[in-house]
Design an enzyme around this catalytic site. Structure first.
Site, mmCIF file in Angstrom:
data_model
loop_
_atom_site.group_PDB
_atom_site.id
_atom_site.type_symbol
_atom_site.label_atom_id
_atom_site.label_comp_id
_atom_site.label_asym_id
_atom_site.label_seq_id
_atom_site.Cartn_x
_atom_site.Cartn_y
_atom_site.Cartn_z
ATOM 1 N N LYS A 223 39.735 35.026 40.741
ATOM 2 C CA LYS A 223 39.952 35.688 42.025
ATOM 3 C C LYS A 223 39.691 34.754 43.209
ATOM 4 O O LYS A 223 39.111 33.680 43.079
ATOM 5 C CB LYS A 223 39.089 36.951 42.114
ATOM 6 C CG LYS A 223 39.618 38.052 41.205
ATOM 7 C CD LYS A 223 38.933 39.374 41.404
ATOM 8 C CE LYS A 223 39.628 40.470 40.589
ATOM 9 N NZ LYS A 223 38.946 41.777 40.692
ATOM 10 N N ARG A 257 36.018 41.449 32.439
ATOM 11 C CA ARG A 257 37.484 41.489 32.418
ATOM 12 C C ARG A 257 38.024 40.136 32.861
ATOM 13 O O ARG A 257 37.804 39.708 33.991
ATOM 14 C CB ARG A 257 37.988 42.601 33.348
ATOM 15 C CG ARG A 257 39.493 42.807 33.355
ATOM 16 C CD ARG A 257 39.864 43.946 34.296
ATOM 17 N NE ARG A 257 41.298 44.194 34.318
ATOM 18 C CZ ARG A 257 42.166 43.569 35.119
ATOM 19 N NH1 ARG A 257 41.723 42.645 35.982
ATOM 20 N NH2 ARG A 257 43.446 43.850 35.080
#
Length: 278
Positions: A223, A257
């Site tokens: 991210k 995740r």
């Protein structure tokens, strides 16, 4: 926690592999949007140690445009059917649409992963049905705003306290509607309506979410909170992704995740050894 007929022990963190069957996801868009390539990627992640495969048919990256129910169904249902038929893995459906939830569970999905925390029309009813009829839990994620606008100067008084307050409200609403507490998972929503500092505050105080006594999912892989801090493009964020996954595992996250399952499993195994050594 039970996922259909499978019991998962969260005494140690489990890894969830990301399988985006979309043309426009921020990291792997277009790579696995055919059934055959999706199944092969799932096989690789399972072989590397993934417990869950999270299938998504709509990108939720910052600025992403929503897709129709029909398009999302066309993308995810054939993949879920193939995964549940061919592989021994827990399949999660990453969606915020009630119809997609219902049809995905009908196709074999064992978990609902909703970035909008079951707030869209019909989503909570779909999650209650899935839990009561198929023993399928749901993950409630915090997001401020929506994918199109969430990164336009998000503001908080205190991000950790506000996310905790949000979870308290959503848990009350969900349990009141009939979703049992034991069918709830929480995700603080790294990168969803948060600045760089907000994300690292959440990571630093991730252990605060233990107060809910439910599994916590942490999704930090590749991210912008990694890229902006380190000055790395998406394809250069492996080290940062493993570092944040390690911190999340040490802080008690139940599900990590990720895109890079093999490398994350190495980190999780080291954390497990560290926590179990005398």
């Amino acid at each position: 926690m039970k996922f259909r007929h499978v019991e998962v022990d969260f005494e140690s963190p489990k890894v969830m592999g990301i399988l985006n069957v979309t043309p426009d996801s921020f990291s792997d868009g277009g790579k696995f949007n055919q059934v055959d390539s999706a199944i092969e990627q799932a096989r690789r992640m399972l072989a590397a140690g993934a417990t869950f495969i999270d299938v998504g048919g709509e990108s939720t990256r910052p600025g992403a445009q929503a897709v129709s129910v029909d398009v999302e169904l066309e993308r995810v249902i054939p993949v879920i059917e193939a995964l549940t038929k061919e592989l021994d893995v827990i399949v999660s459906i990453d969606t915020n649409k009630a119809q997609v939830m219902r049809e995905a569970v009908g196709a074999g999905a064992s978990m609902i992963n909703d970035v909008r925390a079951l707030q869209n029309e019909g989503a909570l009813d779909a999650a209650v049905w899935a839990a009561q009829t198929h023993n399928v839990p749901s993950c409630l994620m915090h997001m401020k705003g929506d994918p199109e606008t969430m990164q336009k100067a998000p503001q908080y008084g205190h991000v950790v306290e506000e996310v905790i307050s949000f979870f308290e409200q959503r848990i009350e609403a969900c349990t009141h509607a009939g979703l049992a507490y034991e069918h709830i998972i929480l995700d603080p929503g790294f990168g969803f309506g948060k600045t760089l500092d907000h994300n690292y505050q959440l990571l630093k105080y991730l252990q605060n979410f233990d107060q809910f006594d439910v599994p916590v999912l942490a999704g930090l892989s590749r991210k912008s909170m990694i890229g902006k801090l380190l000055g790395r493009d998406v394809e250069q964020r492996l080290a940062g992704s493993v570092a944040t996954a390690t911190i999340a595992a040490l802080a008690g996250a139940s599900i990590i995740r990720v895109h890079d399952v093999e490398e994350t499993m190495d980190a999780v195994n080291i954390v497990n050894k560290l926590q179990n050594v005398e």
